[in-house]
Design a protein around this motif. Sequence first.
Motif, PDB file in Angstrom:
ATOM      1  N   SER A 105       0.824  -1.209   0.000  1.00 50.31           N
ATOM      2  CA  SER A 105       0.000   0.000   0.000  1.00 50.31           C
ATOM      3  C   SER A 105       0.858   1.260   0.000  1.00 50.31           C
ATOM      4  N   THR A 106       1.948   1.245   0.760  1.00 54.87           N
ATOM      5  CA  THR A 106       2.846   2.405   0.776  1.00 54.87           C
ATOM      6  C   THR A 106       3.485   2.592  -0.591  1.00 54.87           C
ATOM      7  N   ARG A 107       3.895   1.491  -1.194  1.00 49.71           N
ATOM      8  CA  ARG A 107       4.587   1.559  -2.481  1.00 49.71           C
ATOM      9  C   ARG A 107       3.665   2.118  -3.564  1.00 49.71           C
ATOM     10  N   ILE A 108       2.446   1.652  -3.609  1.00 48.19           N
ATOM     11  CA  ILE A 108       1.497   2.130  -4.621  1.00 48.19           C
ATOM     12  C   ILE A 108       1.167   3.604  -4.387  1.00 48.19           C
ATOM     13  N   LEU A 109       0.981   3.985  -3.130  1.00 48.34           N
ATOM     14  CA  LEU A 109       0.689   5.382  -2.813  1.00 48.34           C
ATOM     15  C   LEU A 109       1.820   6.298  -3.264  1.00 48.34           C
ATOM     16  N   VAL A 110       3.052   5.888  -3.003  1.00 43.43           N
ATOM     17  CA  VAL A 110       4.205   6.705  -3.392  1.00 43.43           C
ATOM     18  C   VAL A 110       4.265   6.876  -4.903  1.00 43.43           C
ATOM     19  N   HIS A 111       4.023   5.813  -5.638  1.00 40.32           N
ATOM     20  CA  HIS A 111       4.080   5.914  -7.102  1.00 40.32           C
ATOM     21  C   HIS A 111       2.910   6.730  -7.656  1.00 40.32           C
ATOM     22  N   LYS A 112       1.789   6.704  -6.982  1.00 41.82           N
ATOM     23  CA  LYS A 112       0.668   7.551  -7.396  1.00 41.82           C
ATOM     24  C   LYS A 112       0.992   9.028  -7.186  1.00 41.82           C
ATOM     25  N   ILE A 113       1.675   9.329  -6.106  1.00 33.06           N
ATOM     26  CA  ILE A 113       2.099  10.712  -5.860  1.00 33.06           C
ATOM     27  C   ILE A 113       3.095  11.143  -6.933  1.00 33.06           C
ATOM     28  N   SER A 146      -6.268   4.081  -3.521  1.00 32.50           N
ATOM     29  CA  SER A 146      -7.075   3.108  -2.780  1.00 32.50           C
ATOM     30  C   SER A 146      -7.651   2.046  -3.711  1.00 32.50           C
ATOM     31  N   GLU A 147      -8.200   2.472  -4.849  1.00 30.50           N
ATOM     32  CA  GLU A 147      -8.778   1.528  -5.807  1.00 30.50           C
ATOM     33  C   GLU A 147      -7.715   0.599  -6.388  1.00 30.50           C
ATOM     34  N   MET A 148      -6.536   1.140  -6.669  1.00 25.92           N
ATOM     35  CA  MET A 148      -5.468   0.303  -7.234  1.00 25.92           C
ATOM     36  C   MET A 148      -4.994  -0.739  -6.230  1.00 25.92           C
ATOM     37  N   ILE A 149      -4.872  -0.344  -4.977  1.00 20.26           N
ATOM     38  CA  ILE A 149      -4.433  -1.281  -3.941  1.00 20.26           C
ATOM     39  C   ILE A 149      -5.467  -2.389  -3.752  1.00 20.26           C
ATOM     40  N   CYS A 150      -6.739  -2.002  -3.690  1.00 19.64           N
ATOM     41  CA  CYS A 150      -7.798  -2.991  -3.506  1.00 19.64           C
ATOM     42  C   CYS A 150      -7.864  -3.971  -4.667  1.00 19.64           C
ATOM     43  N   ASN A 154      -6.173  -7.341  -3.315  1.00 21.65           N
ATOM     44  CA  ASN A 154      -7.361  -7.971  -2.741  1.00 21.65           C
ATOM     45  C   ASN A 154      -7.492  -7.667  -1.239  1.00 21.65           C
ATOM     46  N   ILE A 155      -7.184  -6.449  -0.889  1.00 24.96           N
ATOM     47  CA  ILE A 155      -7.369  -5.995   0.486  1.00 24.96           C
ATOM     48  C   ILE A 155      -8.185  -4.705   0.459  1.00 24.96           C
ATOM     49  N   THR A 156      -8.788  -4.365   1.576  1.00 18.58           N
ATOM     50  CA  THR A 156      -9.605  -3.166   1.654  1.00 18.58           C
ATOM     51  C   THR A 156      -8.860  -2.088   2.420  1.00 18.58           C
ATOM     52  N   ILE A 157      -8.640  -0.964   1.758  1.00 17.47           N
ATOM     53  CA  ILE A 157      -8.027   0.189   2.410  1.00 17.47           C
ATOM     54  C   ILE A 157      -8.703   1.446   1.879  1.00 17.47           C
ATOM     55  N   SER A 158      -9.179   2.261   2.753  1.00 17.84           N
ATOM     56  CA  SER A 158      -9.939   3.442   2.363  1.00 17.84           C
ATOM     57  C   SER A 158      -9.008   4.624   2.103  1.00 17.84           C
ATOM     58  N   LEU A 165      -1.769   7.295   6.679  1.00 19.35           N
ATOM     59  CA  LEU A 165      -0.449   6.751   6.375  1.00 19.35           C
ATOM     60  C   LEU A 165       0.473   7.840   5.820  1.00 19.35           C
ATOM     61  N   LEU A 166      -0.060   8.649   4.903  1.00 12.32           N
ATOM     62  CA  LEU A 166       0.732   9.699   4.277  1.00 12.32           C
ATOM     63  C   LEU A 166       1.122  10.776   5.289  1.00 12.32           C
ATOM     64  N   ILE A 167       0.206  11.139   6.159  1.00 16.32           N
ATOM     65  CA  ILE A 167       0.511  12.143   7.187  1.00 16.32           C
ATOM     66  C   ILE A 167       1.625  11.642   8.107  1.00 16.32           C
ATOM     67  N   GLU A 168       1.584  10.361   8.444  1.00 14.71           N
ATOM     68  CA  GLU A 168       2.631   9.797   9.307  1.00 14.71           C
ATOM     69  C   GLU A 168       3.997   9.873   8.620  1.00 14.71           C
ATOM     70  N   ILE A 169       4.044   9.574   7.332  1.00 14.51           N
ATOM     71  CA  ILE A 169       5.300   9.668   6.577  1.00 14.51           C
ATOM     72  C   ILE A 169       5.792  11.111   6.537  1.00 14.51           C
ATOM     73  N   HIS A 170       4.881  12.030   6.241  1.00 13.51           N
ATOM     74  CA  HIS A 170       5.256  13.447   6.188  1.00 13.51           C
ATOM     75  C   HIS A 170       5.749  13.947   7.541  1.00 13.51           C
ATOM     76  N   ASP A 171       5.104  13.505   8.615  1.00 16.59           N
ATOM     77  CA  ASP A 171       5.507  13.956   9.951  1.00 16.59           C
ATOM     78  C   ASP A 171       6.918  13.489  10.292  1.00 16.59           C
ATOM     79  N   ILE A 172       7.222  12.231  10.004  1.00 14.94           N
ATOM     80  CA  ILE A 172       8.522  11.658  10.380  1.00 14.94           C
ATOM     81  C   ILE A 172       9.653  12.186   9.507  1.00 14.94           C
TER      82      ILE A 172
END
Length: 315
Positions: A105-113, A146-150, A154-158, A165-172
């Motif tokens: 999920s982190t990997r897909i989110l990063v590539h979407k950004i 979210s749609e790409m990850i699901c 085959n997992i559910t993530i809103s 998740l993104l806010i936590e990465i940005h904070d750290i």
Amino acid sequence: THHQIRESLRILSSLREPEQTVIVFPEEDALICFLLQASEFLTQGFNISLGYPLKRTPLYTLLEAIFSAQETRTQDGRYYSSHYLKVLMHPYIKNLGLYKKEATSTRILVHKIEESLINMEDSSEIRPFVSLEDIETDHQLLQDASEMICASQNITISPQDLKKLLIEIHDIFFRNFEDLGDFKGFLERLERLIYFVFEQSLVSQYVFSSHIFKRFLEIIEELKKSIYIKEFRFSKDSLFSLFRFYTEFERIPFKGSPLKGVQLLGVLETRCLNFKNVVIFDVNEGILPSVVEADSLIPKGVLWQLGLNNFLQRE
């Protein structure tokens, strides 16, 4: 480098006396690559008697990317997009298991950004500056991820889960270093980041990662005992420069037995030692021998006219 490693492994596979063998590294850069590929040829043990430079480690690369992102941050709090992506695309961050201990999920989110900031059809088109808040509130971006990850896992993530998740990465990795002034606070945030990466990413599964992270934590402990920790206050750029200066020539020491197995040594460590089989990396012009062109007060043309030794003759 990889061609040299392959050739050295071919030589090792043909030897029957590994304890009479030394592999010499004039430059340490090839050491980790060699060890990652040579495990099956070093079953009888090996000893490393040279340090690996911290600047060549992925963790140093991540810290350098974070420092560069902060140094180019604008007064209104926006980040230079290429520096922001360099941090976000680092393997340690892309493989953070922040959602159900899996990194997909982190990997897909990063590539979407990355796709949202760069025109994938024309990589020269990139939004020059980016705000963390704008990305965190980009509902279309979060929905697409979210749609790409699901669909792929085959997992559910809103989208809300991805936003957290993104806010936590940005904070750290970003906000953590925006407001710095004292050396103690800087070191504490560095320490928190290192523990976070080691615990949340897949890095603990990689060979030698423990050596790298341990050495960085040792350096932070050493710096905590320095005079800088007390009354002094620094600008953010000065803190980064001070840390770079301190780690410039630091090495990761490896422990082993010099009486067991294949010896992996630097050039200076081979003095007064005898081996039956000797494999030397990087016997190339510019490395062994190295080329050092000293600056002279006398111009080269004048040296030539006066018949004095010049750089070419010394070579």
